[in-house]
Design an enzyme around this catalytic site. Structure first.
Site, PDB file in Angstrom:
ATOM      1  N   SER A 127       0.866  -1.191   0.000  1.00 19.16           N
ATOM      2  CA  SER A 127       0.000   0.000   0.000  1.00 19.16           C
ATOM      3  C   SER A 127       0.897   1.232   0.000  1.00 19.16           C
ATOM      4  O   SER A 127       2.042   1.166   0.468  1.00 19.16           O
ATOM      5  CB  SER A 127      -0.862   0.019   1.264  1.00 19.16           C
ATOM      6  OG  SER A 127      -1.523   1.261   1.385  1.00 19.16           O
ATOM      7  N   TYR A 166      -1.777  -0.656  10.528  1.00 18.83           N
ATOM      8  CA  TYR A 166      -1.905  -0.945   9.092  1.00 18.83           C
ATOM      9  C   TYR A 166      -0.655  -0.494   8.342  1.00 18.83           C
ATOM     10  O   TYR A 166      -0.084  -1.238   7.540  1.00 18.83           O
ATOM     11  CB  TYR A 166      -3.147  -0.232   8.549  1.00 18.83           C
ATOM     12  CG  TYR A 166      -3.428  -0.499   7.079  1.00 18.83           C
ATOM     13  CD1 TYR A 166      -4.085  -1.653   6.681  1.00 18.83           C
ATOM     14  CD2 TYR A 166      -3.061   0.422   6.098  1.00 18.83           C
ATOM     15  CE1 TYR A 166      -4.367  -1.897   5.346  1.00 18.83           C
ATOM     16  CE2 TYR A 166      -3.344   0.197   4.764  1.00 18.83           C
ATOM     17  CZ  TYR A 166      -4.000  -0.963   4.385  1.00 18.83           C
ATOM     18  OH  TYR A 166      -4.271  -1.196   3.043  1.00 18.83           O
ATOM     19  N   LYS A 184       2.007  -2.928   6.273  1.00 16.70           N
ATOM     20  CA  LYS A 184       2.254  -2.828   4.833  1.00 16.70           C
ATOM     21  C   LYS A 184       3.725  -2.493   4.536  1.00 16.70           C
ATOM     22  O   LYS A 184       4.277  -2.930   3.533  1.00 16.70           O
ATOM     23  CB  LYS A 184       1.319  -1.785   4.207  1.00 16.70           C
ATOM     24  CG  LYS A 184      -0.156  -2.200   4.240  1.00 16.70           C
ATOM     25  CD  LYS A 184      -0.421  -3.467   3.410  1.00 16.70           C
ATOM     26  CE  LYS A 184      -1.900  -3.802   3.302  1.00 16.70           C
ATOM     27  NZ  LYS A 184      -2.178  -4.979   2.473  1.00 16.70           N
ATOM     28  N   THR A 228     -13.287   0.959  -2.698  1.00 23.38           N
ATOM     29  CA  THR A 228     -13.763  -0.377  -2.302  1.00 23.38           C
ATOM     30  C   THR A 228     -14.382  -0.303  -0.916  1.00 23.38           C
ATOM     31  O   THR A 228     -14.233   0.700  -0.200  1.00 23.38           O
ATOM     32  CB  THR A 228     -12.617  -1.419  -2.256  1.00 23.38           C
ATOM     33  OG1 THR A 228     -11.874  -1.223  -1.055  1.00 23.38           O
ATOM     34  CG2 THR A 228     -11.700  -1.327  -3.456  1.00 23.38           C
TER      35      THR A 228
HETATM   36  N1  NAD Z   1      -8.916  -0.383  -1.087  1.00 27.90           N
HETATM   37  C1  NAD Z   1      -7.822   0.347  -0.953  1.00 27.90           C
HETATM   38  O1  NAD Z   1      -7.844   1.581  -1.014  1.00 27.90           O
HETATM   39  C2  NAD Z   1      -6.505  -0.314  -0.750  1.00 27.90           C
HETATM   40  C3  NAD Z   1      -5.351   0.462  -0.845  1.00 27.90           C
HETATM   41  C4  NAD Z   1      -4.122  -0.121  -0.628  1.00 27.90           C
HETATM   42  C5  NAD Z   1      -4.036  -1.457  -0.346  1.00 27.90           C
HETATM   43  N2  NAD Z   1      -5.172  -2.196  -0.276  1.00 27.90           N
HETATM   44  C6  NAD Z   1      -5.048  -3.609   0.051  1.00 27.90           C
HETATM   45  O2  NAD Z   1      -5.671  -4.389  -0.946  1.00 27.90           O
HETATM   46  C7  NAD Z   1      -6.161  -5.587  -0.360  1.00 27.90           C
HETATM   47  C8  NAD Z   1      -7.618  -5.817  -0.761  1.00 27.90           C
HETATM   48  O3  NAD Z   1      -8.388  -4.724  -0.327  1.00 27.90           O
HETATM   49  P1  NAD Z   1      -9.908  -4.464  -0.785  1.00 27.90           P
HETATM   50  O4  NAD Z   1     -10.050  -3.008  -0.915  1.00 27.90           O
HETATM   51  O5  NAD Z   1     -10.269  -5.345  -1.917  1.00 27.90           O
HETATM   52  O6  NAD Z   1     -10.678  -4.881   0.544  1.00 27.90           O
HETATM   53  P2  NAD Z   1     -11.841  -5.937   0.772  1.00 27.90           P
HETATM   54  O7  NAD Z   1     -12.229  -5.771   2.190  1.00 27.90           O
HETATM   55  O8  NAD Z   1     -12.886  -5.811  -0.284  1.00 27.90           O
HETATM   56  O9  NAD Z   1     -11.084  -7.343   0.568  1.00 27.90           O
HETATM   57  C9  NAD Z   1     -10.258  -7.928   1.538  1.00 27.90           C
HETATM   58  C10 NAD Z   1     -10.592  -9.402   1.603  1.00 27.90           C
HETATM   59  O10 NAD Z   1      -9.673 -10.038   2.493  1.00 27.90           O
HETATM   60  C11 NAD Z   1     -10.396 -11.018   3.203  1.00 27.90           C
HETATM   61  N3  NAD Z   1      -9.723 -11.351   4.456  1.00 27.90           N
HETATM   62  C12 NAD Z   1      -9.507 -10.544   5.518  1.00 27.90           C
HETATM   63  N4  NAD Z   1      -8.891 -11.227   6.493  1.00 27.90           N
HETATM   64  C13 NAD Z   1      -8.697 -12.488   6.038  1.00 27.90           C
HETATM   65  C14 NAD Z   1      -8.120 -13.660   6.590  1.00 27.90           C
HETATM   66  N5  NAD Z   1      -7.614 -13.672   7.832  1.00 27.90           N
HETATM   67  N6  NAD Z   1      -8.082 -14.784   5.835  1.00 27.90           N
HETATM   68  C15 NAD Z   1      -8.607 -14.776   4.589  1.00 27.90           C
HETATM   69  N7  NAD Z   1      -9.182 -13.708   4.015  1.00 27.90           N
HETATM   70  C16 NAD Z   1      -9.222 -12.580   4.741  1.00 27.90           C
HETATM   71  C17 NAD Z   1     -11.764 -10.377   3.454  1.00 27.90           C
HETATM   72  O11 NAD Z   1     -12.747 -11.337   3.776  1.00 27.90           O
HETATM   73  C18 NAD Z   1     -12.007  -9.674   2.134  1.00 27.90           C
HETATM   74  O12 NAD Z   1     -12.731 -10.481   1.231  1.00 27.90           O
HETATM   75  C19 NAD Z   1      -5.930  -5.455   1.143  1.00 27.90           C
HETATM   76  O13 NAD Z   1      -4.749  -6.139   1.488  1.00 27.90           O
HETATM   77  C20 NAD Z   1      -5.748  -3.962   1.342  1.00 27.90           C
HETATM   78  O14 NAD Z   1      -4.955  -3.659   2.458  1.00 27.90           O
HETATM   79  C21 NAD Z   1      -6.414  -1.661  -0.463  1.00 27.90           C
HETATM   80  O1  LIG Z   2      -3.314   3.895   1.791  1.00 30.28           O
HETATM   81  C1  LIG Z   2      -4.478   3.507   1.178  1.00 30.28           C
HETATM   82  C2  LIG Z   2      -4.976   2.198   1.678  1.00 30.28           C
HETATM   83  O2  LIG Z   2      -3.952   1.401   2.149  1.00 30.28           O
HETATM   84  C3  LIG Z   2      -6.120   2.124   2.575  1.00 30.28           C
HETATM   85  O3  LIG Z   2      -7.222   1.992   1.755  1.00 30.28           O
HETATM   86  C4  LIG Z   2      -6.392   3.236   3.492  1.00 30.28           C
HETATM   87  O4  LIG Z   2      -5.267   3.650   4.158  1.00 30.28           O
HETATM   88  C5  LIG Z   2      -7.499   2.871   4.433  1.00 30.28           C
HETATM   89  O5  LIG Z   2      -7.725   3.854   5.381  1.00 30.28           O
END
Ligand code: NAD
Ligand SMILES: OC[C@@H](O)C(O)[C@H](O)CO
Length: 302
Positions: free
Chosen positions: A193, A208, A212, A243
């Site tokens: 991230s 968090y 990351k 999301t």
């Molecule tokens: N959405 C953002 O802005 C963003 C930004 C940077 C990084 N990310 C990363 O991208 C990834 C996906 O995020 P997203 O936005 O699709 O979120 P999301 O909540 O839609 O998806 C995350 C998924 O991980 C699953 N999960 C959580 N804990 C788990 C566990 N212990 N075992 C198995 N599955 C588990 C959840 O059930 C969910 O389906 C995450 O790692 C998040 O940190 C997201």
């Molecule tokens: O930095 C962006 C993401 O990792 C994440 O969606 C955000 O920080 C959640 O608050």
């Protein structure tokens, strides 16, 4: 056979999967990609570079970004997909839709908590048995929590690191063991991230961010360790994507601030990450390992 007998049998089977002797001398050089592309060759060759071969596990594949990435791999020719998620219910309809859209691919899902070492190990072996191999791992499973550092409990801190960092490591370790046994090489993609690169604003999320940043260090370390087995390890650092992860309590105001501080003036769409996933999972990324790619509309600049 009772459940505990089955678990014990599974653990014995795993122990008997003997990995080749681990040598820590410098490797002689990993194989080069089989095809070279010259400018005179047709666009089909270039397309072939982005063809996704073999079978993939996508953790957090029931989530928004994981599901979009899984779909992109299928669009690019993936033969078999296994989704791991701790909750699959809400994604069942989407997974069924993928089966209809990609009838030639084997599309499976399994409820797995990625923090459970034995469950992860067994699920990876089982996936290899069902699909024939495991060649690609996308680690999307993750959680976020906005808690002020002074109010953070040790339990909350550990839970975030346990899922985002340790869980990703356990999946990578189990898949690497499988790929080493296959002798095929493969690709692992972690989802870090921008939070691992810089502090978020305005939300407090020290656990968090730390989890990351650790994923970034893990990417480098594993890339260096596993290059000798033809396993490439890279990460993607998304910025703020639209999301459900960013719809929790107190986040509404933050969303407006994020967009305001973004040079492109908006959050990212889930599909805007999928090109990178295909690049890293396919032969197009054959000389990429230990790299993190930021995809954030320029958020880190401001
Ligand atoms: N959405 C953002 O802005 C963003 C930004 C940077 C990084 N990310 C990363 O991208 C990834 C996906 O995020 P997203 O936005 O699709 O979120 P999301 O909540 O839609 O998806 C995350 C998924 O991980 C699953 N999960 C959580 N804990 C788990 C566990 N212990 N075992 C198995 N599955 C588990 C959840 O059930 C969910 O389906 C995450 O790692 C998040 O940190 C997201
Ligand atoms: O930095 C962006 C993401 O990792 C994440 O969606 C955000 O920080 C959640 O608050």
């Amino acid at each position: 056979m009772t459940q505990s007998e089955a678990g014990a049998a599974g653990r014995e089977a795993l122990k008997s999967r003997v990995l080749p002797q681990m040598a820590f001398n410098k490797p002689k050089g990993t194989p080069k990609p089989t095809q070279r592309i010259s400018n005179s060759q047709s666009g089909d060759m270039a397309k072939a570079r982005f063809q996704v071969e073999g079978n993939a596990i996508v953790t957090g594949g029931a989530g928004t970004l994981g599901l979009a990435a899984a779909r992109a791999l299928l669009e690019h020719g993936l033969a078999g997909l296994m989704i791991f998620d701790r909750t699959l219910d809400q994604a069942e309809a989407e997974i069924e839709r993928l089966r209809v859209e990609y009838p030639c691919a084997s599309i499976l899902s399994k409820q797995v908590d990625i923090t459970d070492e034995i469950a992860v190990s067994e699920a990876v072996v089982h996936t290899a048995e069902l699909l024939g191999s495991v060649d690609i791992l996308l680690c999307f499973a993750g959680v976020v929590g906005c808690v002020h550092a002074v109010e953070m409990t040790a339990t909350e801190w550990r839970r975030t690191l346990d899922i985002n960092t340790t869980g990703s490591f356990l999946c990578a370790q189990a898949v690497a063991k499988q790929i080493i046994l296959q002798g095929t090489g493969g690709s692992i993609v972690f989802i870090a991230s921008i939070s691992g690169h810089r502090v978020n604003f305005p939300q407090p999320q020290v656990a968090y961010n730390t989890s990351k940043a650790a994923v970034l260090a893990m990417t480098n370390s594993l890339a260096a360790e596993w290059a000798r087995y033809g396993i490439r390890v890279n990460s993607i650092s998304p910025g703020y994507m639209d999301t459900i992860l960013n719809e929790g309590d107190g986040i509404a105001d933050a969303r407006a601030i994020w967009a305001d501080r973004n040079p492109m003036g908006r959050m990212g769409e889930p599909n805007e990450l999928t090109g990178l996933v295909v690049l890293l999972a396919s032969n197009a990324g054959s000389y990429m390992t230990g790299t993190d790619i930021i995809c954030d509309g320029g958020q880190v600049l401001l």
